[in-house]
Scaffold this motif. Sequence first.
Motif, short mmCIF file in Angstrom:
data_model
loop_
_atom_site.label_atom_id
_atom_site.label_comp_id
_atom_site.label_asym_id
_atom_site.label_seq_id
_atom_site.Cartn_x
_atom_site.Cartn_y
_atom_site.Cartn_z
N GLU A 119 0.85 -1.19 0.00
CA GLU A 119 0.00 0.00 0.00
C GLU A 119 0.88 1.24 0.00
OE1 GLU A 119 -3.01 0.19 2.93
OE2 GLU A 119 -3.86 -1.79 2.45
N ILE A 120 0.36 2.30 -0.62
CA ILE A 120 1.11 3.55 -0.64
C ILE A 120 0.40 4.56 0.25
CG2 ILE A 120 1.99 3.16 -2.96
CD1 ILE A 120 -0.37 5.80 -3.06
N ASP A 121 1.17 5.49 0.76
CA ASP A 121 0.62 6.57 1.57
C ASP A 121 0.55 7.81 0.69
OD1 ASP A 121 -0.14 8.46 3.37
OD2 ASP A 121 1.46 8.05 4.83
N ALA A 122 -0.65 8.07 0.16
CA ALA A 122 -0.81 9.19 -0.77
C ALA A 122 -0.45 10.52 -0.13
CB ALA A 122 -2.25 9.24 -1.29
N SER A 123 -0.62 10.62 1.19
CA SER A 123 -0.33 11.90 1.86
C SER A 123 1.15 12.24 1.82
CB SER A 123 -0.81 11.84 3.32
OG SER A 123 -0.08 10.87 4.05
N LYS A 124 1.99 11.24 1.54
CA LYS A 124 3.43 11.50 1.47
C LYS A 124 3.87 11.90 0.05
CE LYS A 124 4.82 8.46 5.26
NZ LYS A 124 5.65 7.28 5.67
N VAL A 125 2.90 11.91 -0.87
CA VAL A 125 3.20 12.32 -2.25
C VAL A 125 2.99 13.83 -2.36
CG1 VAL A 125 2.57 12.08 -4.67
CG2 VAL A 125 2.51 10.09 -3.16
N THR A 126 4.04 14.56 -2.64
CA THR A 126 3.98 16.01 -2.76
C THR A 126 4.14 16.40 -4.23
OG1 THR A 126 4.96 16.27 -0.56
CG2 THR A 126 4.99 18.19 -2.02
N LEU A 127 3.17 17.15 -4.74
CA LEU A 127 3.16 17.49 -6.17
C LEU A 127 2.97 18.98 -6.38
CD1 LEU A 127 0.72 14.64 -7.28
CD2 LEU A 127 3.21 14.65 -7.56
N GLU A 128 3.46 19.46 -7.52
CA GLU A 128 3.30 20.86 -7.89
C GLU A 128 2.50 20.92 -9.18
OE1 GLU A 128 6.40 24.33 -7.46
OE2 GLU A 128 6.72 23.32 -9.38
N GLY A 353 1.96 -0.14 -13.44
CA GLY A 353 0.68 -0.68 -13.90
C GLY A 353 0.04 -1.55 -12.83
N LEU A 354 0.83 -2.43 -12.21
CA LEU A 354 0.30 -3.29 -11.15
C LEU A 354 -0.12 -2.47 -9.94
CD1 LEU A 354 2.87 -6.25 -11.33
CD2 LEU A 354 0.48 -6.25 -12.10
N LEU A 355 0.68 -1.43 -9.62
CA LEU A 355 0.37 -0.58 -8.47
C LEU A 355 -0.95 0.17 -8.68
CD1 LEU A 355 1.11 0.75 -5.78
CD2 LEU A 355 2.43 2.44 -7.07
N LEU A 356 -1.10 0.79 -9.84
CA LEU A 356 -2.33 1.54 -10.12
C LEU A 356 -3.54 0.62 -10.17
CD1 LEU A 356 -1.10 4.08 -12.85
CD2 LEU A 356 -1.45 4.48 -10.42
N ALA A 357 -3.35 -0.58 -10.72
CA ALA A 357 -4.46 -1.54 -10.77
C ALA A 357 -4.89 -1.93 -9.36
CB ALA A 357 -4.03 -2.78 -11.56
N ILE A 359 -4.43 -0.15 -6.54
CA ILE A 359 -5.05 1.00 -5.89
C ILE A 359 -6.48 1.18 -6.40
CG2 ILE A 359 -4.98 3.53 -5.66
CD1 ILE A 359 -1.91 3.31 -5.85
N GLY A 360 -6.65 1.06 -7.72
CA GLY A 360 -7.98 1.21 -8.30
C GLY A 360 -8.96 0.17 -7.82
N GLN A 361 -8.47 -1.08 -7.68
CA GLN A 361 -9.34 -2.16 -7.22
C GLN A 361 -9.78 -1.93 -5.78
OE1 GLN A 361 -7.51 -6.02 -7.31
NE2 GLN A 361 -9.41 -7.12 -6.94
N LYS A 362 -8.83 -1.55 -4.93
CA LYS A 362 -9.17 -1.31 -3.52
C LYS A 362 -10.09 -0.11 -3.36
CE LYS A 362 -5.09 -3.47 -1.47
NZ LYS A 362 -3.84 -3.29 -0.67
N ALA A 363 -9.95 0.87 -4.25
CA ALA A 363 -10.82 2.06 -4.18
C ALA A 363 -12.13 1.84 -4.93
CB ALA A 363 -10.08 3.26 -4.76
N ILE A 408 -8.66 5.29 -19.43
CA ILE A 408 -9.71 5.95 -18.63
C ILE A 408 -9.56 5.53 -17.17
CG2 ILE A 408 -12.19 6.25 -18.30
CD1 ILE A 408 -12.56 5.47 -21.24
N PHE A 409 -9.37 4.22 -16.96
CA PHE A 409 -9.19 3.70 -15.60
C PHE A 409 -7.96 4.32 -14.95
CE2 PHE A 409 -7.19 0.60 -12.74
CZ PHE A 409 -8.23 0.34 -11.85
N GLU A 410 -6.87 4.39 -15.70
CA GLU A 410 -5.63 4.94 -15.15
C GLU A 410 -5.81 6.40 -14.73
OE1 GLU A 410 -1.65 6.17 -17.33
OE2 GLU A 410 -1.63 4.01 -16.90
N ASP A 411 -6.47 7.19 -15.57
CA ASP A 411 -6.69 8.60 -15.25
C ASP A 411 -7.55 8.75 -13.99
OD1 ASP A 411 -5.15 9.66 -17.22
OD2 ASP A 411 -6.79 10.05 -18.62
#
Length: 443
Positions: A119-128, A353-357, A359-363, A408-411
Motif C-alpha cells: 500500500e502507498i501513503d498518498a499523503s506522502k506524495v507532494t506534487l506541484e 501498472g500493477l500498483l495503479l491496478a 489502488i484502483g481495485q481497492k478504491a 480511462i481507468f488509469e486517469d
Amino acid sequence: MQVNETLNEGLKRAYELILTAEELDAKVNEKLVEAQPEIEMKGFRKGKVPMPLLKKQFGQRVLGESMQEAIDGAMNEHFEKTGDRPALQPQVKMTNDDWKEGDDVTVEMSYEKLPEVPEIDASKVTLEKLVVKADDAAVDEALAQLAENAQDFKDRRKGSKAKDGDQIVIDFVGKVDGEAFEGGSAEDYPLVLGSGSFIPGFEEQLVGLKVEEEKAVEVSFPEEYGAEHLAGKAAVFDVTVKAVKEPVAAEIDDELAKKFGAEDLEALKGQIRERLEAEYAGASRQVLKRAMLDALDEQVSFDLPPSLVEAEAKQIAHQLYHEEHPDDHGHDHGEIAPTDEHNKLAERRVRLGLLLAEIGQKAEIEVTDQEMTQAIMMQARQYPGQERAFFDFVRQNAQMQQQLRAPIFEDKVIDHIAEGATVTEKEVSKDDLMKAVEALDEE
C-alpha cells in the motif's frame, strides 16, 4: 484430485495435477446419468437406454468433457484456496502422452503469480501543479491565426506574376495521348498554388504566370492514382490563367466572430480564452501525472513477473523500431531484441501498472458504460462515414475495449491519488509550461 507443488521460486509456481482413473470414470458416469432421461435411441423408449449402451455410444465424447471440467475445476479451486492471481494465462499440459482409457491423467500447470503490492501513503506524495492563465496576448495570437485561416483573396495588381500561396482562377483541359479525358476539364477553377490539391508537378508549373497567359502543363498521374485508366499515364493540361489573387487575412471583427459561430468579437475572445486554458490544463496534467508516477515509483518496490516484463520490453522495442523506421510498415523485420534501457522502462511500466491496478481495485474505481461509449465515439470520429461500423467493431472486440478502457481507468486512479496527495499550485508562463511538457519526452 491430487495437487502436488513442483516449483515455488519467486513468483513462479508449478503443480502436478493427478486425476485418477476412478475419479474420471465416476465423473463420466455422473454426466451420463444426468443426460439419460433426455436421450432417445432406436429400440428404446426415451430415458430408458441402458447405461452400458450409453457409455459405448457417448463415452468417448463425455470422457473428454469430463477430463476438461475436472482439470478446470481443480485449477479454480487451487486459485481460490491459495489466493494466487496468475499474471498470464497458466500453461497447462498433459504429461503422460501415452495415456489410454483406464489410466490416471497427469497434468502439469505452471504460471507466474501476481505479486503482493504494498500500500502507498498518498499523503506522502507532494506534487506541484503548474497553472497558466490565458492572457490577452495569447488570445490575440489565437485570433490572428483564426483570421489567417479565414483568409480571403483579392486581385493582384495588373501584370503581377502568380506566387506560391496565391489563388489563381483557371480554365484547363487535360489530355492523354492527345485526347481529352472525362473529368479533366474545368472553367473558372480557383486553385491555391502550393495547396497540393492537384497531381504532383501541376501547381509548380503555374508559378510565375500572369493573367491571360497560357501554358501546357506536362505531368504524369501517380501509379497508385484512383482512376485505373489514368494511373501512371503522361498527361498535358492546356491552362489559361483568368485571375491572380493574393491572400488577405480576414478583419478581426464581429463578422469574423460570426464565421466561427460566436455572437460577436468579445464572445469569440471568451471562447478562445476557455479553449486555451483547457489546453493549458491538459498540458499541466501531463506534467503532474509524470511527477506523480515518479514519486510512486520511488515509494514502492516489489518483485515483478518476468513474463510481463519481457512482453512489455518486446513491445517497447517493437514500437520504437517503427518510430525510427516509419517507412517499414510490415512486421517481417525479424525479432527485435530489447536493450537494457528497454528492459528498465518495461520494469517501471509493469510496476506502476500493477500498483495503479491494485489502488484502483481497492478504491472500487470502475469505468462506466457512459465513459466507454464516449471514448468509443471519440475514436469513431477518426473514421468519417464509418462511425457505426467502428462502434459495432469495438462492441464485439474485447481487446479493443480493453485498449480504450485502460487509459480511462488509469486517469481515474491518478485523480483518486491526487485527492489524497499534497498538491500546491504554481502560476507559470505558457513558455515554461511548454518547456516542462517537452522535457517529458526527453526523459
